[in-house]
Structure formats: C-alpha cells, structure tokens
Scaffold this motif. Sequence first.
Motif, mmCIF file in Angstrom:
data_model
loop_
_atom_site.group_PDB
_atom_site.id
_atom_site.type_symbol
_atom_site.label_atom_id
_atom_site.label_comp_id
_atom_site.label_asym_id
_atom_site.label_seq_id
_atom_site.Cartn_x
_atom_site.Cartn_y
_atom_site.Cartn_z
ATOM 1 N N MET A 152 -57.875 70.827 37.331
ATOM 2 C CA MET A 152 -56.814 71.391 36.499
ATOM 3 C C MET A 152 -55.808 70.318 36.104
ATOM 4 S SD MET A 152 -55.932 75.080 38.250
ATOM 5 C CE MET A 152 -54.481 75.318 37.212
ATOM 6 N N LYS A 153 -55.503 69.424 37.018
ATOM 7 C CA LYS A 153 -54.538 68.353 36.724
ATOM 8 C C LYS A 153 -55.020 67.488 35.561
ATOM 9 C CE LYS A 153 -52.139 64.386 38.718
ATOM 10 N NZ LYS A 153 -51.865 63.592 39.934
ATOM 11 N N VAL A 154 -56.283 67.106 35.598
ATOM 12 C CA VAL A 154 -56.846 66.279 34.525
ATOM 13 C C VAL A 154 -56.775 67.023 33.194
ATOM 14 C CG1 VAL A 154 -58.965 65.226 33.653
ATOM 15 C CG2 VAL A 154 -58.339 64.964 36.061
ATOM 16 N N SER A 155 -57.126 68.306 33.210
ATOM 17 C CA SER A 155 -57.128 69.110 31.980
ATOM 18 C C SER A 155 -55.727 69.252 31.397
ATOM 19 C CB SER A 155 -57.728 70.490 32.277
ATOM 20 O OG SER A 155 -57.698 71.310 31.132
ATOM 21 N N TYR A 156 -54.747 69.545 32.249
ATOM 22 C CA TYR A 156 -53.392 69.821 31.769
ATOM 23 C C TYR A 156 -52.581 68.548 31.485
ATOM 24 C CZ TYR A 156 -53.725 74.862 32.548
ATOM 25 O OH TYR A 156 -54.055 76.191 32.469
ATOM 26 N N SER A 157 -53.017 67.428 32.016
ATOM 27 C CA SER A 157 -52.291 66.178 31.776
ATOM 28 C C SER A 157 -52.369 65.735 30.322
ATOM 29 C CB SER A 157 -52.834 65.070 32.698
ATOM 30 O OG SER A 157 -52.516 65.340 34.044
ATOM 31 N N LYS A 158 -53.245 66.340 29.548
ATOM 32 C CA LYS A 158 -53.304 66.046 28.109
ATOM 33 C C LYS A 158 -52.066 66.582 27.391
ATOM 34 C CE LYS A 158 -57.253 68.176 27.950
ATOM 35 N NZ LYS A 158 -58.520 68.812 27.478
#
Length: 425
Positions: free
Chosen positions: A208-214
């Motif tokens: 989730m962190k990778v996805s939302y860091s965009k």
Amino acid sequence: MKKALIITYYWPPAGGSGVQRWLKFVKYFRDFGVEPVVFTVKKPHYPILDKSLEEEIPEGIEILKQPIWEPNNVVPFIVKKNNETVGFLNPNPSFFGKFLQYIRANYFIPDARKFWVKPSVKYLKSYLFKNKIDVIITTGPPHSVHLIGLKLKQELDVKWIADFRDPWTEIDYFHQLPLTKKAIKKHKYLEKEVLNNANAVLVVGNTMKVSYSKFNKNVITITNGFDNEVVKTKVALDSKFTVTHVGLMNADRNPQILWKVLAEISNENKDFAKDFELKLIGKIAPDVSKAISANNLGDNIHIIDYVPHNKVIEFQKKSQLLLLIVNNVPNAKGIITGKIYEYLMAKRPILAIAPTNGDLAEIVKKTNSGFVVDFDDEVLLKKTILDLYSRFKQQNLEINSKNIEQFHRRELTNKVSKIINSITK
C-alpha cells in the motif's frame, strides 16, 4: 501535550477487527504526550458487538458523537439476506438484489456512510472553532470518513492524517462491485483528493505504501499489532491437533486447496482423521460451508460464529496450529490480515495460504513464525501439514519466533505520536 481528534466510524461496543486499531492508539496516546478526542457515530447499528472492548477506553477521554442515516436501516431484511452486514457480497443475488447492489455501488460513493459527511463537517467545524486541536485523524474504511477530513482540511486548513486500514480502490472486493466507468472514475478521483491533501498518510503494509506514495510523499507504514491481553493470557494447549482460523471467511477467502488436502490426508491416515480438528471462529460464507461439506470434513470442523476478543485470544494460544488465509484476489500481495500480529504473540506455528512474495509472507519469514504456501501449491501444503502433524505426535510442535515486540500496540502508538509531532511543529 498535543491534542488529536480521531474521526472513526467504528468504536466500542463495535466488535471485529476494524475497531481495535484506533482503540489501542487511544489507549496509549497519553503515554506519549497526545491527548485524544474521539468523534464517532451516535446510536450506531453495528453488525458485530463486543462490549468487553469498552473496558479499554481510557478514563476521561472526550468522546463526541453525531447521528448517522444509513440506507441499510431502511431495508434490514435485504442486508441480512445477502450478509453485507458481515462483509460479504452475495455471489448469487436475486434480480432485486442485483438492482440494490448496482444502486449502492454507483450512487453511494464512496460507501453507504456518505450521509454522515455533511452533518459531521458542520458539527466539527463548530467544535474546532471553540476548541484547540493540533491534528485531525481519519480512519477508513468506510472511506466516507476521509471525506470529513478532506472538507475540514479544505475549509479550515487543519493538520490532517488519513489512516487506511484497507486500501480504497484496490480493496479486495472492489473488482466485484457492479461499478460503471463513471463510478470508478469518481472513486479514483476522491481517493486521489484524499491522498493529495493529507499532511500524512498511514497504511498497514508496504505494498500500500508503494501504491500511495505516487500521490503523497509522506506515506508511512504503521502496522496493526497485539496488546497486553495476548501476553498475559495463560492457557493449556489443546490435546487434539487443532488448527484455528480467526476472522471472516468469504468467497474470496475460501481455500479450496486446503479442504482438498485435508480430505486426502484424513482418508489416507486414520490417526490424523481422529486427531485433527479445525476451528473456524467468525462468520463464514455459504460457499465455504458447501466446500467443507463436499469434502466430507464436517465431523472435523468446529464453527464458532463470534466470541468476544478476550476469548478469541484463548483459542489462539491453546491451538496447536494457527491458520491464515489471504483473499485470492488481484491485490493479494498487499493483504495483511490483522490477526497475524496476535498470532505472533500467541507463539504457536502459523500456516498461511497466501502469495509467497507478499507482505504477509515477509512478516512470517522475518519473525520466523511459520510457513507460507501459495494458493495453488497443493504438494507443498500437504507436505507441510503432514510435517506439522508428525511434530505434534512427537510432542515437538513449537515455534521460535523473533522480532515481534515491534508490533506491540504501545510501540506502534509511539511511532504514530512521532508522526503527529512531525507535522504539528
């Protein structure tokens, strides 16, 4: 002392996993210089109740409440029929059921609690004008709660943390909803607005962190965890080869491979058939019941609808083996079932059926707490169960887990308090 306003739909006497994350943060906030104020629903109709959780609310905490109008209250007989109250979508709805699912999916965006947003914003604006609050925190799902934070941020420029216990458009059942292209576009727009405007975004796993860091440069992983009641509870191990699963089992979390393997082993090994018992604690979907019956496992299965949290801990600690099932859905890699952290502290071997390259598998590996088998690896699953059963027969079924103190609720609250301090300087 910093003052934090926590906006949450789920609060005791609500039961289930959704309530515990922020109940536990509130429990420990004062230890780290944060005074919590909780805003929640007045006279809610929670599908699961656990009054024992009310005992964990710290004395003197200010709790604000605002009424909510929910469409489900108008058609309770329909909600009961399709099991939506316990997190299931009806896989075979009637014509009228399909119509209701379509209406709910496309006209109640982001969810059926959307009608709580406007009155809550009005109420909280008045409260914030009269009371000093350093930061507001919204937690979802339901993701309508985040829209309250978004409005307050836009109108009052308050410091705001958005906490995602589950993802929004990547949640496991999103692909099952009968959404139009217009509805999907609106979901994605609202999700992006929340992520872009929050001062910090909390997530429960690294995928989730990778996805939302965009969308936000300040995304922090704060996992779920375990608390002292897990540490203090003392019980004797079951005498039988018990395998315990805690939590919902819906159609996506229906491990056909497990039922098949258990049936094979039971047919091939009479001792196993006599010793084995599977305890399913929580709501299960009709598809799960049918699969169990089809594999003639009924005599070995003990289904327990719902028990209070303190009793769940007893079941976990006395079980020979703890079972985790990840939903077999497109975003499976990012799913971390909340019970894993209490499983860790129960210090019983964990058997997980999940992506071997996912977030949950990484936790199991780094803590040396059990075994992960992929959704389709029937050979490995059978071998693993037989190995564990052999160790049980030799009275040597133990696990030497490590690195688990980082998941204590108090330690996690310390991390959240540091985030609050960093954005309210």
